[in-house]
Design a protein around this motif. Structure first.
Motif, mmCIF file in Angstrom:
data_model
loop_
_atom_site.group_PDB
_atom_site.id
_atom_site.type_symbol
_atom_site.label_atom_id
_atom_site.label_comp_id
_atom_site.label_asym_id
_atom_site.label_seq_id
_atom_site.Cartn_x
_atom_site.Cartn_y
_atom_site.Cartn_z
ATOM 1 N N ARG A 167 0.871 -1.175 0.000
ATOM 2 C CA ARG A 167 0.000 0.000 0.000
ATOM 3 C C ARG A 167 0.908 1.225 0.000
ATOM 4 O O ARG A 167 1.838 1.324 0.811
ATOM 5 C CB ARG A 167 -0.901 -0.006 1.240
ATOM 6 C CG ARG A 167 -1.879 -1.169 1.284
ATOM 7 C CD ARG A 167 -3.152 -0.865 0.529
ATOM 8 N NE ARG A 167 -3.998 0.025 1.277
ATOM 9 C CZ ARG A 167 -4.917 -0.369 2.152
ATOM 10 N NH1 ARG A 167 -5.088 -1.662 2.403
ATOM 11 N NH2 ARG A 167 -5.658 0.514 2.792
ATOM 12 N N LEU A 221 -6.910 3.059 -4.799
ATOM 13 C CA LEU A 221 -7.948 2.419 -3.994
ATOM 14 C C LEU A 221 -9.218 3.263 -3.942
ATOM 15 O O LEU A 221 -9.176 4.456 -3.656
ATOM 16 C CB LEU A 221 -7.430 2.173 -2.577
ATOM 17 C CG LEU A 221 -6.204 1.252 -2.488
ATOM 18 C CD1 LEU A 221 -5.820 1.003 -1.039
ATOM 19 C CD2 LEU A 221 -6.461 -0.070 -3.191
ATOM 20 N N GLY A 222 -10.331 2.605 -4.240
ATOM 21 C CA GLY A 222 -11.615 3.290 -4.231
ATOM 22 C C GLY A 222 -11.966 3.918 -5.566
ATOM 23 O O GLY A 222 -13.058 4.461 -5.716
ATOM 24 N N LYS A 267 -11.520 7.362 2.677
ATOM 25 C CA LYS A 267 -11.260 6.137 3.463
ATOM 26 C C LYS A 267 -12.463 5.213 3.383
ATOM 27 O O LYS A 267 -12.312 3.984 3.302
ATOM 28 C CB LYS A 267 -10.991 6.543 4.917
ATOM 29 C CG LYS A 267 -10.796 5.377 5.881
ATOM 30 C CD LYS A 267 -9.560 4.579 5.543
ATOM 31 C CE LYS A 267 -9.171 3.618 6.681
ATOM 32 N NZ LYS A 267 -10.204 2.666 7.061
ATOM 33 N N VAL A 290 -12.256 3.283 0.198
ATOM 34 C CA VAL A 290 -11.242 2.227 0.279
ATOM 35 C C VAL A 290 -11.781 1.031 1.052
ATOM 36 O O VAL A 290 -11.635 -0.128 0.627
ATOM 37 C CB VAL A 290 -9.950 2.755 0.947
ATOM 38 C CG1 VAL A 290 -8.960 1.613 1.174
ATOM 39 C CG2 VAL A 290 -9.309 3.832 0.084
#
Length: 315
Positions: A31, A62-63, A162, A165
């Motif tokens: 990550r 991510l996301g 967040k 994610v």
């Protein structure tokens, strides 16, 4: 997301230029934080490759949709650490301040002054309701510029990033699904937002009412086409039957995915740039409403998917 950045960062640049025998600075599965334009986004290294004695990395943001996946050099990457997360937040803060200053300058030089605003309100509400395309389609570079400079992108709340994610990990990595029907649903959330605006403004705003109607319409059409992961397709077919609309079944988790797509979708609409920015500021207000109610609107855990995508029960 913005265009590629050439910003030099302390990720592993020197280490990556030591020839084919030198180890890569990042490994598959790591990550990281990756530069995309002037901002940093959380990403995952999916592949590594040594090209002409220099390591390169294939990353997934991510996301974000996999269409954003790309090969990058190490100078685009940072290790995921507390210091670098603070740097990410500072860059986002500076970007927001910079755009506020530019917006103020534009307003000072606007010869039409406040008389232009009512027209803008009408323009921005039409776009979400009708989804009208430009007669002369914008070039790819102009679309990319509009999308990357969107207030929805530059001011996207960190806690909601967040959330995206976590959403991605629950579905794609852990095989879990949002339990349906959701409460509150997308329809419920948009009604709550209108109630919030009435209390705040002491009146019913036609423009906000039009925008929420347009969002509901966009959501119902976009969900099966671009807002579902592959593992969610069977669930959609099972849940959406007859006259039921997705906006009455799905909730904040999938509505948030729509907001990620909106800058790209709005980059092609038939609007002047100032009017488009005003529309996006109103959409950003809805996004911040989601953030303020994050604890009550979003699930903290998803259900285990007892059946695979083919409908066969997993052991």
């Amino acid at each position: 997301m913005g265009g590629s950045s050439n910003t030099t960062t302390s990720g592993g640049k020197d280490k990556d230029k030591g020839g084919k025998d030198s180890p890569a600075a990042f490994m598959e599965g790591d990550r990281v934080l990756a530069y995309h334009g002037p901002l940093l986004y959380e990403a995952k290294v999916q592949k590594t490759e040594n090209r002409e004695d220099e390591w390169r990395y294939f990353v997934h943001y991510l996301g974000w949709n996999k269409n954003w996946d790309e090969w990058v050099a190490s100078d685009r990457l940072l290790k995921l650490s507390e210091d670098n997360v603070r740097k990410q937040q500072e860059l986002q803060k500076n970007q927001t301040v910079d755009k506020t200053i530019k917006s103020g300058r534009s307003a000072q030089h606007n010869p039409k002054g406040s008389n232009a605003e009512p027209k803008a309100d009408k323009e921005d509400t039409k776009v979400l309701v009708k989804g009208k395309k430009r007669k002369n389609q914008l070039g790819a570079e102009e679309k990319e510029r509009r999308s990357s400079e969107s207030p929805l992108m530059s001011q996207f709340p960190l806690t909601l990033k967040k959330q995206l994610v976590d959403d991605w990990e629950f579905v794609t990595q852990l095989g879990k699904l949002v339990k349906l029907p959701r409460s509150p649903s997308v329809d419920d959330i948009l009604k709550k937002y209108l109630e919030h605006r009435v209390k705040k403004d002491n009146k019913i705003s036609d423009s906000y009412a039009e925008i929420t109607r347009g969002l509901r319409c966009y959501f119902d059409k976009a969900l099966p086409a671009m807002l579902l992961y592959k593992k969610e397709q069977k669930q959609y077919k099972d849940e959406i039957k007859g006259d039921f609309s997705p906006s009455t079944i799905y909730g904040a988790e999938h509505l948030l995915r729509l907001f990620v797509k909106l800058p790209e979708l709005l980059a092609s609409v038939n609007m002047e740039e100032d009017a488009l920015n005003k529309l996006q500021q109103k959409l950003l207000d809805i996004l911040k409403f989601l953030q303020r109610n994050q604890g009550s609107f979003f699930l903290s855990a998803y259900d285990s998917d007892s059946k695979g995508a083919d409908g066969v029960k997993n052991k």
